[in-house]
Design a protein around this motif. Structure first.
Motif, PDB file in Angstrom:
ATOM      1  N   GLU A  15       0.829  -1.208   0.000  1.00  0.00           N
ATOM      2  CA  GLU A  15       0.000   0.000   0.000  1.00  0.00           C
ATOM      3  C   GLU A  15       0.872   1.270   0.000  1.00  0.00           C
ATOM      4  O   GLU A  15       0.587   2.216  -0.736  1.00  0.00           O
ATOM      5  CB  GLU A  15      -0.858   0.035   1.281  1.00  0.00           C
ATOM      6  CG  GLU A  15      -2.077  -0.837   1.251  1.00  0.00           C
ATOM      7  CD  GLU A  15      -2.841  -0.760   2.568  1.00  0.00           C
ATOM      8  OE1 GLU A  15      -4.014  -1.139   2.577  1.00  0.00           O
ATOM      9  OE2 GLU A  15      -2.282  -0.318   3.594  1.00  0.00           O
ATOM     10  N   VAL A  16       1.928   1.252   0.832  1.00  0.00           N
ATOM     11  CA  VAL A  16       2.782   2.446   0.913  1.00  0.00           C
ATOM     12  C   VAL A  16       3.430   2.709  -0.446  1.00  0.00           C
ATOM     13  O   VAL A  16       3.450   3.846  -0.936  1.00  0.00           O
ATOM     14  CB  VAL A  16       3.864   2.287   2.018  1.00  0.00           C
ATOM     15  CG1 VAL A  16       4.835   3.456   2.002  1.00  0.00           C
ATOM     16  CG2 VAL A  16       3.212   2.159   3.384  1.00  0.00           C
ATOM     17  N   LEU A  17       3.925   1.628  -1.069  1.00  0.00           N
ATOM     18  CA  LEU A  17       4.563   1.791  -2.372  1.00  0.00           C
ATOM     19  C   LEU A  17       3.568   2.354  -3.390  1.00  0.00           C
ATOM     20  O   LEU A  17       3.874   3.328  -4.095  1.00  0.00           O
ATOM     21  CB  LEU A  17       5.141   0.452  -2.846  1.00  0.00           C
ATOM     22  CG  LEU A  17       5.761   0.464  -4.238  1.00  0.00           C
ATOM     23  CD1 LEU A  17       6.939   1.431  -4.308  1.00  0.00           C
ATOM     24  CD2 LEU A  17       6.225  -0.932  -4.651  1.00  0.00           C
ATOM     25  N   GLN A  18       2.375   1.759  -3.421  1.00  0.00           N
ATOM     26  CA  GLN A  18       1.357   2.226  -4.388  1.00  0.00           C
ATOM     27  C   GLN A  18       1.042   3.703  -4.151  1.00  0.00           C
ATOM     28  O   GLN A  18       0.992   4.504  -5.089  1.00  0.00           O
ATOM     29  CB  GLN A  18       0.078   1.403  -4.236  1.00  0.00           C
ATOM     30  CG  GLN A  18       0.158   0.085  -4.988  1.00  0.00           C
ATOM     31  CD  GLN A  18      -1.019  -0.843  -4.664  1.00  0.00           C
ATOM     32  OE1 GLN A  18      -1.798  -0.574  -3.760  1.00  0.00           O
ATOM     33  NE2 GLN A  18      -1.114  -1.938  -5.395  1.00  0.00           N
ATOM     34  N   ALA A  19       0.874   4.066  -2.878  1.00  0.00           N
ATOM     35  CA  ALA A  19       0.528   5.454  -2.549  1.00  0.00           C
ATOM     36  C   ALA A  19       1.643   6.411  -2.964  1.00  0.00           C
ATOM     37  O   ALA A  19       1.389   7.477  -3.517  1.00  0.00           O
ATOM     38  CB  ALA A  19       0.245   5.567  -1.057  1.00  0.00           C
ATOM     39  N   ARG A  20       2.881   5.997  -2.727  1.00  0.00           N
ATOM     40  CA  ARG A  20       3.993   6.900  -3.036  1.00  0.00           C
ATOM     41  C   ARG A  20       4.214   7.031  -4.552  1.00  0.00           C
ATOM     42  O   ARG A  20       4.606   8.087  -5.025  1.00  0.00           O
ATOM     43  CB  ARG A  20       5.266   6.435  -2.312  1.00  0.00           C
ATOM     44  CG  ARG A  20       5.134   6.696  -0.821  1.00  0.00           C
ATOM     45  CD  ARG A  20       6.348   6.375  -0.009  1.00  0.00           C
ATOM     46  NE  ARG A  20       6.094   6.766   1.386  1.00  0.00           N
ATOM     47  CZ  ARG A  20       6.898   6.490   2.393  1.00  0.00           C
ATOM     48  NH1 ARG A  20       8.023   5.827   2.188  1.00  0.00           N
ATOM     49  NH2 ARG A  20       6.605   6.897   3.613  1.00  0.00           N
ATOM     50  N   VAL A  21       3.967   5.945  -5.263  1.00  0.00           N
ATOM     51  CA  VAL A  21       4.103   6.015  -6.719  1.00  0.00           C
ATOM     52  C   VAL A  21       3.029   6.968  -7.272  1.00  0.00           C
ATOM     53  O   VAL A  21       3.305   7.812  -8.125  1.00  0.00           O
ATOM     54  CB  VAL A  21       3.997   4.601  -7.361  1.00  0.00           C
ATOM     55  CG1 VAL A  21       3.853   4.690  -8.871  1.00  0.00           C
ATOM     56  CG2 VAL A  21       5.214   3.764  -7.000  1.00  0.00           C
TER      57      VAL A  21
END
Ligand code: GDP
Length: 426
Positions: free
Chosen positions: A298-304
Motif C-alpha cells: 500500500e505504501v509503495l502504491q501510494a507513493r508512486v
C-alpha cells in the motif's frame, strides 16, 4: 571550532546528522593530511641538509602516516549507513525496499525472486546502473524491467553474490543521505547463513526482518537472527509484520474470537519475546519502537501515485489504510534515528580513534627529532667553546713567544753591535 556544522546548519532528518558528522570528520582528516604532508616535506628537506638529525626509521614512519591518512580519507568518502532486509521469500522484502525508496526500483512479485544480494545506493553520476561482484563494468539500468532482465541474464550469479544497484540520488532522500539498502534472497532458500552474515552483514548498522503478518515467525527466520547476534554484539533489529492489509481483510484469518487487535497483540508479544528474551538485543520498552504492523504494498502504491501527481490516498483503499501508512512512517522515523546513531558510532568512532593515535605517534617522532637536534646543537656549541679556549691559549702562547723572541733578537743585535764596535775599535 569555527567548523561546527551541527550548530551552523539546519537538520531536518536524523539521517542528516550522519552527513554532518561525516563532513566534520572529513574536515578534520583534511587538516591531519595537511599537517602530515607538511611535516613529511620538511623532514625530507632537513634530511638532505643534516642527514644525522633524522633516523631512517623515523622518516619511513612519517611517509607511512602520509599514506595511512590518505587511505582513511578515501574510506571516509565511501562510508555510508547500511540496512539489510531479511525474511522468507515473498514476505515482501523487495516491496519494503521500494516503499522506502518511494518508487519501484527492485523487481518484486511472482517470478522475480531475489536470487542474490542486491545493494541499492546513490549514484554519484546521476545515472542508474548496476555493477556485479568482481567486475568494474557499469551496466545501464533504465527501468525495473530492465534491471530484472539484467539480473536474470546474469545466470552465473549465485545467492552469495552482491550486485550493486546505483540509483540517481535526486530521486530518493534515503540515497541522498547516504543510506545503502541491501535486499537478500529468502532465508528459507539457503543452508549458508553463516557465509551470508560474514560476507554481507558484519558492517550493517540495522537489520530489518520482514515477516508475514499472516503467519507467526518461522524457525528459519529466528535462526538467522540468532546467528547474527552471535557474531555482532547487540545488532539493531526491526521487525516488520508486513501484509497487515491482507490479514485485516482475510475472513479465514480473523474470526469472531480473533479480532485484528488480538492478532496484533499476539504477534507483538511473540516478537517482543524474541527480541528481548531470546536475542537479548533490547529492553521491552525499546521493543515497542522496533516492531511494526505495515503494508509495504500500500505504501509503495501510494507513493508512486504521489510521484505521478495524484493524491496519496486516492483510488480504492482497503480499510485502515491511513493507520497503516502512519505506522510505516513511524517505522521510518525510528529507523532513521537508529541507523544514524549506530553508523556514526561504528564508523566514525573507529576513524577518530585512528586519527588521534596517528597524530599522537607523529607528535612523538617530531618531539624525538627536535630533542635530538637540540642535543646536537648543544654538543656543537660545547665543542666550539672548547676550541675557542684552546685558540685563546695558543694565541697567548704565541704572543709570549713572540715577545721573548723580540727581546732575544734585540739582545743579539745589541750583542753583535757591541762586538762589531769593539772589533772596529781594536
Ligand atoms: P520478497 O521475495 O520478500 O522480496 O517479496 P516481494 O517484495 O517480491 O513480494 C512478494 C509479493 O507479495 C508481491 O506480489 C508483492 O506485491 C506482495 N506484497 C508485498 N508486500 C505486500 C503487502 O504489504 N500486502 C500485500 N497484500 N501484498 C504484498
Amino acid at each position: 571550532a569555527s567548523r561546527n556544522p551541527l550548530i551552523d546548519e539546519q537538520i531536518s532528518s536524523p539521517l542528516q546528522v550522519f552527513g554532518q558528522a561525516k563532513k566534520q570528520i572529513n574536515n578534520i582528516f583534511v587538516d591531519i593530511q595537511d599537517y602530515v604532508t607538511d611535516a613529511s616535506e620538511r623532514m625530507i628537506d632537513v634530511n638532505k641538509i643534516c642527514p644525522d638529525v633524522i633516523v631512517e626509521n623515523e622518516l619511513k614512519s612519517i611517509l607511512d602516516y602520509r599514506s595511512k591518512v590518505k587511505g582513511i580519507c578515501e574510506v571516509l568518502t565511501r562510508d555510508h549507513m547500511k540496512v539489510a532486509f531479511f525474511g522468507r521469500t515473498s514476505n515482501g522484502k523487495s516491496t519494503v525496499v521500494n516503499a522506502m525508496l518511494g518508487e519501484k526500483v527492485l523487481p518484486s512479485g511472482i517470478g522475480h525472486t531475489t536470487n542474490c544480494f542486491l545493494q541499492v545506493e546513490g549514484s554519484q553520476t546521476g545515472d542508474a546502473y548496476l555493477v556485479t561482484e568482481g567486475s568494474n563494468e557499469k551496466q545501464n539500468v533504465e527501468s525495473v524491467t530492465h534491471l530484472a532482465h539484467a539480473l536474470n541474464y546474469e545466470k552465473q550469479l549465485n545467492e552469495k553474490e552482491l550486485v550493486h544497484v546505483y540509483w540517481p540520488k535526486d530521486k530518493c532522500s534515503l540515497l541522498r543521505d547516504d543510506v545503502a539498502l541491501v535486499d537478500s534472497p529468502g532465508v528459507d532458500v539457503t543452508p549458508h547463513l553463516d557465509d551470508w552474515i560474514d560476507a554481507h552483514c558484519i558492517d550493517a548498522d540495522v537489520f530489518v526482518l520482514v515477516a508475514n503478518a499472516e503467519s507467526t515467525l518461522m524457525v528459519t527466520e529466528k535462526n538467522f537472527f540468532h546467528k547474527v547476534s552471535t557474531k555482532l554484539s547487540k545488532p539493531n533489529i526491526f521487525i516488520l509484520n508486513n501484509r497487515w492489509d491482507a490479514s485485516a481483510n482475510e475472513p479465514e484469518f480473523l474470526d469472531q474470537f480473533n479480532s485484528q487487535e488480538q492478532v496484533r497483540k499476539q504477534h507483538m508479544e511473540r516478537a517482543t519475546d524474541f527480541l528481548v528474551k531470546e536475542l537479548k538485543v533490547c529492553t521491552p520498552e525499546e521493543a515497542v519502537s522496533r516492531i511494526f504492523f505495515i503494508s509495504a504494498k500500500e505504501v509503495l502504491q501510494a507513493r508512486v501515485k504521489e510521484r505521478n501527481g495524484q493524491a496519496l490516498n486516492s483510488g480504492a483503499l482497503a480499510e485502515g489504510f491511513s493507520a497503516r501508512y502512519m505506522e510505516f512512517e513511524e517505522f521510518e522515523r525510528r529507523f532513521e534515528e537508529c541507523i544514524s546513531k549506530s553508523a556514526i558510532k561504528t564508523k566514525f568512532l573507529n576513524h577518530s580513534q585512528q586519527g588521534k593515535q596517528l597524530v599522537k605517534e607523529m607528535y612523538k617522532i617530531m618531539e624525538t627529532i627536535y630533542n635530538r637536534s637540540q642535543e646536537q646543537t648543544h654538543s656543537k656549541m660545547c665543542q666550539k667553546k672548547e676550541f675557542q679556549e684552546k685558540l685563546n691559549f695558543t694565541e697567548q702562547q704565541l704572543i709570549c713567544i713572540t715577545n721573548q723572541m723580540k727581546m732575544k733578537i734585540h739582545q743579539m743585535v745589541d750583542d753583535v753591535e757591541d762586538k762589531v764596535s769593539k772589533a772596529l775599535n781594536d
